[in-house]
Design an enzyme around this catalytic site. Sequence first.
Site, PDB file in Angstrom:
ATOM      1  NE  ARG A   1      18.672 -32.557  24.367  1.00 52.79           N
ATOM      2  CZ  ARG A   1      17.721 -32.611  23.429  1.00 52.79           C
ATOM      3  NH1 ARG A   1      17.428 -33.739  22.830  1.00 52.79           N
ATOM      4  NH2 ARG A   1      17.062 -31.513  23.095  1.00 52.79           N
TER       5      ARG A   1
ATOM      6  CD  GLN B   1      10.712 -37.239  22.625  1.00 48.42           C
ATOM      7  OE1 GLN B   1      11.167 -36.181  23.041  1.00 48.42           O
ATOM      8  NE2 GLN B   1      11.003 -38.395  23.185  1.00 48.42           N
TER       9      GLN B   1
ATOM     10  CB  ILE C   1      11.784 -35.683  12.479  1.00 48.43           C
ATOM     11  CG1 ILE C   1      13.285 -35.629  12.763  1.00 48.43           C
ATOM     12  CG2 ILE C   1      11.019 -34.820  13.458  1.00 48.43           C
ATOM     13  CD1 ILE C   1      13.860 -34.257  12.908  1.00 48.43           C
ATOM     14  CG  ASP C   2      13.674 -41.626  12.126  1.00 49.35           C
ATOM     15  OD1 ASP C   2      12.519 -42.092  12.215  1.00 49.35           O
ATOM     16  OD2 ASP C   2      14.549 -41.840  12.986  1.00 49.35           O
TER      17      ASP C   2
ATOM     18  CG  HIS D   1       9.401 -33.309  18.408  1.00 47.73           C
ATOM     19  ND1 HIS D   1      10.464 -33.787  19.131  1.00 47.73           N
ATOM     20  CD2 HIS D   1       8.558 -32.753  19.316  1.00 47.73           C
ATOM     21  CE1 HIS D   1      10.270 -33.537  20.414  1.00 47.73           C
ATOM     22  NE2 HIS D   1       9.123 -32.914  20.555  1.00 47.73           N
TER      23      HIS D   1
ATOM     24  CB  CYS E   1       7.464 -19.553   0.495  1.00 54.02           C
ATOM     25  SG  CYS E   1       5.732 -20.014   0.402  1.00 54.02           S
TER      26      CYS E   1
ATOM     27  CB  SER F   1      17.689 -37.341  26.629  1.00 52.33           C
ATOM     28  OG  SER F   1      17.018 -36.348  25.864  1.00 52.33           O
TER      29      SER F   1
ATOM     30  CB  CYS G   1      16.945 -49.497  21.496  1.00 55.71           C
ATOM     31  SG  CYS G   1      16.460 -47.983  22.252  1.00 55.71           S
TER      32      CYS G   1
END
Length: 554
Positions: free
Chosen positions: A245, A334, A336-337, A355, A402, A445, A493
Amino acid sequence: MERNDIIKEHDNLSERKVEEHENSLEDASTNLRCSPAADSVVYERTSMDDDESTPVSKKAKLEKEPLPTEANERVASISTSTGSFSASVQEQEDDDDHEKEDQSSTDDSSDQSDGTESHDDEEKDRNEESDQKGSSSSEEDFDGDEQVLLDSEQLDLDDDEDEEDASLFRRIIAAAAANGIPLEYLAAHGIHLPIEDDEPVEYPFGEAPTSLDDVAKFIQSDRCKRILCLTGAGMSVASGIPDFRSSNGLYATLDATKLTATEEQIEAIEENPSFSLDQHLFMENPLPCLEVNREFILGVQERKWKATLAHRFIELLQTKTNGGKGKLVRLYTQNIDGLEDQCIGIGHERRIAVHGSMDEAECANCNAKMDFDHFCGLVRSQIKDITGQDPSAPKESSAIVCESCGRNTVKPSIVLFRSKLPDVFFNSVPIDVKDIDLLIIMGTSLAVAPANSIVWRIPKSAMRVLINRERVGWHLGLDFQSNDRDFLASGNCENVALDLMEKLGWLEDLRPLLDRNELPESSALLLRQRLEELEQKPSPKQDQNPNDKNCQQQ
Ligand code: OAD
């Protein structure tokens, strides 16, 4: 009146008052510290101000002067994120007993399109009970079936059926604006977060934290026994993965016209880019989601990114505290890496990827797993590269089928919007939040529910530290001016994590990462500079801090 006009009207009316609040709070600031080593970092704590113009008293005013009657007939829950908001509106029970219904639960689970916002009476009673206890940390807080991933930007007030809601919403916004209440406070009101407490809360940290030193001391002290971390995309930015974001994040830079989608779908994604990661859209047309994630999926397979100093700080929170037994109860990420996996000290069982994760693949229809490398091969050869960087990518995308059910619905094992989070989240949160002494929130966020609910689910006695480039979480009750428990370390961070680790005497533990080349380039540079500065400083040895009772044993 259009939705944008409503927002503008509110903003115009309230902007002046908000500015007044900000100014008065700035005057009242008791501590504003800048780290000399990292000039982008500001550690902030402002004092409680009893003046009528403080946000807290404004919120109290909202409660004393109820919104117009029609507005009270229904309850609005509103969440905001940068520049936008959403509202879900629900009929309120006639029964007075239900007036105090726990909106926070509704806020998390409501989904206009799914109709999941209704709760049965039994659940309302349970919610009410937990609301009255003043703590939301009961196991009944979550009803797993009703909890779906929600982005605060996902609401279409233009729908005909929403007209009534839009009119209610307008009245609420107008009432709030007339009282000078920013949307964030309205949101806080909507989810019934009691900012003012009749009962004094006993803090395990004693004095309110006013500096990063206080936070470090508390982490080291015996009074801090249980730590939770809630992290987001800002944690991984230093490794080269953009967040979602920010102005240079995935959503702002996404060119929806490059996606393989219908005109309506493109329009919807342009209006709200997180719609590209929506479960309903994926079932209709899986290609936008795969195209948006192509680079990310392949990068994960190639192990392109390295864990950052922020990740390493969380690892050391576990390995360097409590005599090596650790104080980290859980890391809720959260992200996903999967970068936390590189920090072995965190422990696999201690990390919950709320997530999902990008390093597995499964069918959204029948849940059959697909071998990840096989999936990546198909992504590479069948999904076009919207960034234009991979010359070997196909010009057109074709869906991944699939092998089990034959549908075009194979995707990375990530949680899409309007789909359910993993059970482990709902099972763990109610237990983990109990008796927490410190919540560290980093690089998020806090715009997405229900992960963001951890912020208010922990006990009121717990310290909450936000490490982020921007101030967020107002709508969840994070208040760095008026709440003794909340502390903001505003900045990058990496810088803040480094400062904290220095104060905790943990920098030497990071040196092997430099030797093994296990940090992103910019983080390695930052660490190397800091270590050099320390070597030149005639200061007591870092790892022999006399206050550091817990850290010496490792
Ligand atoms: P966001 O992009 O919403 O928020 C990232 C936050 O980190 C913002 O507040 C930034 O200002 C801040 N930030 C960015 N870089 C930073 C840095 N180097 N240091 C400090 N702060 C920094 O990401 P999330 O909150 O993680 O869901 O987003 C939540 C979820 O929404 C994600 O998990 C994702 C997304 O849609 C899925 O993909 C399923």
